[in-house]
Design an enzyme around this catalytic site. Structure first.
Site, PDB file in Angstrom:
ATOM      1  N   CYS A 121       0.187   0.356  -6.156  1.00 32.17           N
ATOM      2  CA  CYS A 121       0.982  -0.863  -5.934  1.00 32.17           C
ATOM      3  C   CYS A 121       1.102  -1.230  -4.459  1.00 32.17           C
ATOM      4  O   CYS A 121       1.462  -2.357  -4.129  1.00 32.17           O
ATOM      5  CB  CYS A 121       2.372  -0.701  -6.541  1.00 32.17           C
ATOM      6  SG  CYS A 121       2.317  -0.311  -8.291  1.00 32.17           S
ATOM      7  N   HIS A 247       7.003  -6.088  -3.968  1.00 33.33           N
ATOM      8  CA  HIS A 247       6.307  -5.680  -5.187  1.00 33.33           C
ATOM      9  C   HIS A 247       7.228  -5.839  -6.395  1.00 33.33           C
ATOM     10  O   HIS A 247       8.387  -5.417  -6.371  1.00 33.33           O
ATOM     11  CB  HIS A 247       5.850  -4.230  -5.044  1.00 33.33           C
ATOM     12  CG  HIS A 247       5.310  -3.665  -6.300  1.00 33.33           C
ATOM     13  ND1 HIS A 247       4.371  -4.330  -7.057  1.00 33.33           N
ATOM     14  CD2 HIS A 247       5.580  -2.510  -6.971  1.00 33.33           C
ATOM     15  CE1 HIS A 247       4.082  -3.611  -8.126  1.00 33.33           C
ATOM     16  NE2 HIS A 247       4.809  -2.507  -8.097  1.00 33.33           N
ATOM     17  N   ASN A 277       4.600  -6.342 -13.879  1.00 34.35           N
ATOM     18  CA  ASN A 277       4.135  -5.572 -12.725  1.00 34.35           C
ATOM     19  C   ASN A 277       2.606  -5.635 -12.678  1.00 34.35           C
ATOM     20  O   ASN A 277       1.928  -5.018 -13.498  1.00 34.35           O
ATOM     21  CB  ASN A 277       4.628  -4.116 -12.876  1.00 34.35           C
ATOM     22  CG  ASN A 277       4.198  -3.225 -11.719  1.00 34.35           C
ATOM     23  OD1 ASN A 277       3.345  -3.598 -10.918  1.00 34.35           O
ATOM     24  ND2 ASN A 277       4.784  -2.048 -11.644  1.00 34.35           N
TER      25      ASN A 277
END
Ligand code: ACO
Length: 320
Positions: A121, A247, A277
């Site tokens: 990520c 994020h 996500n």
């Protein structure tokens, strides 16, 4: 465990333009509740996610990446052949060899060096820091992409993971800032392999396995600390941050980070409700979305932060 780029001198790298590309297929929480033991209410309340996008059969990570890159190039008034380097943050390339970056190079008509970067990520912010360093040493412009097709790496019977992730790509063109005002003000990269077991794709399983609560706590503490530290290095007070594009893993992680760093929640730009996500793609998708909707305007100081598998984490502050 940490490294940093702090550009106090006048020459800085800047994000010139952004682009995003999402698959057209929408998978809602209610769709998921038909196949796993979950509810729309649980997912919205515990994560903030309402729906996510899922790549169609045959739709490749490099297709999404090339589409996002083309939009960023067009908005910068550039063509693929103008690029000096391509960096693609991903852990879900089309195939093991060659890299996603090579596929993107071909799809956008570029001829420059190209490589993938695996930092989960944090991939986009790691890529932004790599791009910054190349730009400042004369290799420019650089294309940085974050792209994931995680839908092919999920256990669709595991309700603790399959509800969280989505597919997508975001891209940014990074070049030299000539005005002495805009650009990447500071970036902080970090990693701590003691947390490797919290989120992984075990080789013998080939799907995401996660210890959700532990990674939640780590994300709150390390993202908040990284944000405060990168602002200190950039010489900015929290009140001077105009927009936070962090994020998008869980809305509650971001709410906790907001409280810790003292930046009003209204300044956080959210896409998690629509896209879930998307790992390395979530920050550039957020930037493209904020630019397109007029929320990110020239002069804004933007704070970005991410934490992901590894654990890797990063934060950056850029003036647009
Ligand atoms: N639907 C319904 N119930 C669920 C679901 C679901 N999809 N998933 C878990 N539950 C249940 C659990 O089984 C548990 O049931 P029990 O009490 O009977 O045992 C209950 O809900 C509570 O589970 P918790 O794990 O305590 O729920 P929590 O509030 O911690 O939320 C979540 C879980 C959403 C995974 C959260 O921990 C999280 O977001 N963690 C971060 C994970 C993440 O984002 N990973 C991505 C990569 S890392 C990153 O990007 C930062």
């Amino acid at each position: 465990m940490t490294g940093d780029t702090c550009q106090t001198q006048e020459r800085r790298a800047r994000i010139v333009s952004c682009g995003a590309s999402l698959p057209t297929r929408v998978l809602s929480n209610r769709d998921l509740a038909r196949t796993v033991d979950t509810t729309d209410e649980w997912i919205v309340e515990r994560t903030g996610i309402r729906e996510r996008r899922v790549a169609a059969p045959g739709e490749l990570a490099s297709d999404l990446a090339a589409s996002a890159a083309s939009k960023a190039l067009e908005s910068a008034g550039m063509a693929g052949r103008d690029l000096a380097l391509i960096v693609v943050g991903t852990i879900s390339a089309d195939q093991r060899l060659p890299s996603a970056a090579i596929q993107v190079q071909q799809k956008i008509g570029a001829t420059c060096p190209a490589f993938d970067l695996a930092a989960a990520c944090s991939g986009f912010l790691y890529g932004l820091d790599v791009a910054t360093r190349f730009v400042l040493t004369g290799t420019r412009p650089v294309l940085v992409v974050g792209v994931e097709v995680l839908s092919r790496l999920l256990d669709w019977t595991d309700r603790e993971t399959c509800v969280l992730f989505g597919d997508g790509a975001g891209a940014a063109i990074v070049d030299l800032a000539e005005d002495g005002r805009t650009g990447v003000l500071a970036t902080l990269l970090a990693a701590d392999g003691r947390h490797a077991g919290l989120l992984q794709i075990p080789a013998d399983e080939g799907v995401v396995r996660m210890r959700g609560q532990e990674i939640f706590r780590l994300a709150v503490s390390e993202m908040a600390a990284a944000c405060s530290e990168v602002l200190r290095r950039a010489g900015l007070a929290p009140g001077e941050v105009g927009l936070v594009v962090a994020h998008q893993a869980n809305r509650r992680i971001l709410e906790a980070v907001a409280r810790r760093i003292g930046i009003p929640w209204e300044r956080f730009h959210l896409t998690i409700d629509r896209y879930g996500n998307t790992s390395s793609a979530s920050i550039p998708i957020g930037l493209a979305d904020a630019l397109e909707t007029g929320r990110l305007v020239p002069g804004t100081a933007v704070l970005m932060a991410a934490l992901g598998a590894g654990a890797t984490w990063a934060a950056s502050v850029c003036r647009f």
